[in-house]
Design an enzyme around this catalytic site. Structure first.
Site, short mmCIF file in Angstrom:
data_model
loop_
_atom_site.label_atom_id
_atom_site.label_comp_id
_atom_site.label_asym_id
_atom_site.label_seq_id
_atom_site.Cartn_x
_atom_site.Cartn_y
_atom_site.Cartn_z
N GLU A 257 16.33 -19.54 -3.74
CA GLU A 257 16.09 -18.21 -4.32
C GLU A 257 15.67 -18.33 -5.79
OE1 GLU A 257 15.51 -15.43 -3.27
OE2 GLU A 257 16.03 -14.00 -4.83
N HIS B 97 14.94 -38.15 -0.75
CA HIS B 97 14.07 -38.50 0.38
C HIS B 97 12.62 -38.11 0.09
CE1 HIS B 97 17.51 -39.67 2.80
NE2 HIS B 97 18.12 -38.58 2.33
N ARG C 185 4.14 -0.82 -4.66
CA ARG C 185 3.86 -1.22 -3.28
C ARG C 185 2.46 -1.79 -3.10
NH1 ARG C 185 6.73 0.37 1.13
NH2 ARG C 185 8.79 0.97 0.45
N TRP D 196 -2.97 -2.66 -1.52
CA TRP D 196 -2.77 -4.11 -1.58
C TRP D 196 -3.73 -4.66 -0.53
CZ3 TRP D 196 -1.19 -7.94 1.89
CH2 TRP D 196 -0.82 -9.16 1.32
N LYS E 85 5.48 -4.87 -3.01
CA LYS E 85 6.80 -4.65 -2.43
C LYS E 85 6.63 -4.23 -0.98
CE LYS E 85 11.21 -4.30 -3.71
NZ LYS E 85 11.86 -5.56 -4.10
N GLU F 6 7.28 -16.73 -8.17
CA GLU F 6 6.57 -15.49 -7.87
C GLU F 6 6.28 -14.63 -9.10
OE1 GLU F 6 8.58 -12.69 -5.27
OE2 GLU F 6 10.51 -13.22 -6.11
N CYS G 162 0.85 -1.19 0.00
CA CYS G 162 0.00 0.00 0.00
C CYS G 162 0.89 1.24 0.00
CB CYS G 162 -0.94 0.10 1.19
SG CYS G 162 -2.11 -1.24 1.32
N LYS H 288 12.14 -17.00 -7.24
CA LYS H 288 12.04 -16.04 -8.34
C LYS H 288 11.10 -16.57 -9.41
CE LYS H 288 13.17 -13.23 -6.86
NZ LYS H 288 13.79 -12.97 -5.59
N ASN I 127 -2.34 2.61 5.78
CA ASN I 127 -1.56 1.38 5.58
C ASN I 127 -1.49 0.67 6.91
OD1 ASN I 127 -0.99 2.22 3.02
ND2 ASN I 127 1.17 2.70 3.41
N GLY I 128 -1.53 -0.65 6.88
CA GLY I 128 -1.44 -1.41 8.13
C GLY I 128 -2.73 -2.16 8.40
#
Ligand code: F6R
Length: 608
Positions: free
Chosen positions: A481, A504, A27, A74, A603, A488, A2, A485, A100-101
């Site tokens: 990583e 395993h 964001r 968001w 983000k 996402e 946000c 990548k 935001n929050g």
């Protein structure tokens, strides 16, 4: 997560707000809106969708004024619809608020407010706050905001305008960043410095618990008892070019390609060649404190957590003390044992990730010294830590983190070098590592030259439905990583695994349709990785080997080989990750995905 922006001055508020929102869109990008205060009261425009849509809406139904607030969302509470988009307004339509929050006691508050006759128009937690302000006592907007916030549990960065207080924005923060942009006869508020940069480089970072009153004449910062506070004015170190695409089709590609420069920037001024150590003044640790360290705990999320896993190898090897790496979200809710001599390192690109911040606070409460490895200067983690290392990688706009990862690993190498030299790593070993780090930007440059080869691979595998990434030692986190990548930004299901652990369970997944990316640079576990590749080959898996130059031919085993420059094992993750970033990027582009704004993501995750 946000974005908030606000403007008060002599200019047209809407154009400043929309320009700021466009810069904050990374964001959060599921809905957006603005509210402007003018002679006719408070008017809002909002919609589900992106800033481009908001621009069109405002062209069709313009609003004008010199004071306003805006938001890009968001979604947390309530679907991303026009109704749920911010700004939210009170029953009388005279107050508008962006937030935001998360208001954690929203359900209780809402029930009570509804019983008192307030009419709710949205499913959001935020709307409770605007009704709370509406009924709160006070002669000024700031008094009413402070009174309302006393009833709120949870986190917030808020900006409020009211018809009764023309030309004024009241902002407040707890757990979600807000800063003030100090211009010439105009003032901005924002959740992120990029939103104010078109107007000013002078900013005031608010502390948790601060309330600020902003008008065209200036600003005042108050605490929760309305006592005036002094806050320093800081300069933003970067300029608008740093947040422009600069000819690249996506921020993610730009950020991948600038890694030689960002790695150089993380190293700049920090290598002491003759002494064979690092200069890390910001750590704020005395030689006695360094000597007293008995264990290191790393807390982080996502990509930063992966960097932390590489850091464990680096620090245990160079410093010789035990390191544990924790998901910040898990760590913060566990009982923290008070072990003397613990140093906790929070790793975070944004410096605002809610779980990482709370983990840092939990560690401090348990008596630990806390350090931050942070990219965003002035961010909350950077300010709350006892010391730390700034990454200096410049703003990272692509939602998928790339250059921050390589700079985090480099910062951990610097830390390992510094602490190691304080605790017994001999000068010769130190000098060797320094000379390897000096060469690193050039090696990164050469690693980036694999792009055409990786693009061709992407064409071959763009239709894959699953992918496996395998690595060992310091390259196991790189496998994690690489898988993160890919999943996402391309939405292909991908798993990272320690190469030997594959047998395993996950080995059952392998068939001729399964691409298996194997990290096989020259290091002490190379032959072991080769054995694991043989196990994949025997089951028909398609092997993409990421190896290092001069490492022998893997063509009998691997369907494809991509070679990055040879480097010492602890440094290799900075290089081996590059083909994986590029592979994810090109596959996502070929699949038509919105690389810089992947679905459901945003983000900087400032909610837990
Ligand atoms: C993945 C990604 C996230 C972040 C995570 C932590 O590409 O970007 O996994 O790494 O949300 O963010 P920071 O580093 O800002 O704390």
């Amino acid at each position: 997560m946000c974005g908030i922006v606000g403007y008060v001055g002599s200019g047209d508020a809407v154009s400043v707000l929309v320009e700021g929102l466009a810069r904050l869109e990374y964001r959060g990008y599921d809905s957006a809106g603005v509210a402007v205060q003018n002679g006719g009261g408070v008017e809002t425009r909002k919609l589900a969708g992106r800033i481009a849509g908001l621009r069109e809406l405002l062209a069709r139904r313009p609003i004008h004024g010199h004071c306003g607030i805006g938001h890009t969302r968001w979604a947390t509470h309530g679907a991303p619809t026009e109704r749920n988009a911010h700004p939210h307004i009170d029953c009388a339509g005279t107050l508008a608020l962006v937030h935001n929050g998360i208001i954690e006691n929203a359900d209780v508050l809402r029930k009570r407010l509804e019983q008192d006759g307030h009419r709710f128009g949205t499913e959001t937690d935020t709307e409770t706050l605007v009704h709370l302000i509406e009924e709160s006592p006070g002669a000024t907007l700031e008094e009413r905001v402070i009174a309302a916030l006393n009833h709120v549990e949870g986190t917030y960065g808020v900006a409020v305008v009211a018809e009764a207080d023309p030309g004024k924005i009241v902002v407040a923060r707890r757990g979600s960043p807000v800063l003030l942009g100090v211009g010439d006869g105009e003032y901005l508020v924002a959740s992120d410095a990029s939103a104010v940069l078109g107007h000013t480089r002078s900013v005031v970072y608010l502390n948790d618990g601060d309330v600020a009153v902003v008008t065209a004449e200036g600003y005042r910062v108050l605490d929760r008892d309305a006592r005036e506070q002094e806050r320093a004015v800081d300069d933003i170190e970067w300029d608008l070019d740093a947040i422009a695409l600069g000819g690249y089709p996506h921020f993610m590609l730009k950020e991948i390609c600038e890694q030689a420069e960002t790695v150089r920037s993380t190293l700049r001024g920090r290598l002491l060649v003759a002494e064979g150590t690092a200069r890390l003044n910001g750590l704020n640790l005395t030689a006695e404190q360094c000597a007293a360290i008995r264990r290191i705990v790393i807390v982080a999320c996502g990509t930063s957590w992966h960097a932390g896993l590489v850091g464990r190898h680096v620090l245990e090897e160079l410093v010789g003390i035990p390191v544990s790496v924790e998901y910040a979200s898990e760590y913060r809710y566990r009982r923290q044992l008070q072990l003397p001599g613990t140093v906790t390192i929070a790793i975070s690109q944004s410096g605002e990730t809610a779980d990482t911040l709370e983990a840092l606070r939990a560690a401090r409460a348990a008596g630990s010294t806390v350090l931050g490895l942070v990219n965003v200067v002035g961010s909350t983690i950077a300010r709350e830590a006892d010391g730390g290392i700034y990454l200096h990688a410049g703003p990272e706009i692509g939602v998928a983190s790339t250059k921050a990862f390589t700079s985090q690993v480099v910062a951990l190498l610097l830390l390992g070098l510094y602490l190691g030299r304080q605790r017994g790593l001999d000068a010769e070993q130190g000098r060797r590592l320094v000379s390897q780090l000096v060469r690193l930007p050039e090696l990164v440059e050469r690693a980036l030259a694999v792009e055409p080869q990786v693009r061709a691979l992407a064409e071959r595998y763009a239709d894959a439905r699953n992918a496996l990434y395998l690595g060992r030692g310091a390259n196991f986190p790189v496998a994690l990583e690489g898988a993160l990548k890919l999943k996402e930004i391309s939405y292909i299901h991908a798993e990272g695994y320690p190469a030997a652990e594959m047998k395993h369970g996950p080995i059952a997944l392998i068939d001729e349709n399964m691409p298996v990316v194997c990290l096989a640079p020259k290091d002490p576990v190379y032959t072991k990785v080769v054995s694991n590749m043989q196990e994949v080959k025997a089951r028909g898996g398609r092997i993409i080997a990421i190896t290092s130059e001069g490492n022998g031919d893997l063509s009998k085993l691997a369907d494809h080989q991509v070679a990055v420059p040879a480097s010492p094992p602890l440094i290799a993750p900075v290089l081996t990750v590059i083909p994986l970033q590029l592979l994810a990027y090109h596959i996502a582009v070929l699949r038509g995905c919105d690389v810089d704004r992947p679905r459901n993501l945003a983000k900087s995750v400032t909610v837990e």
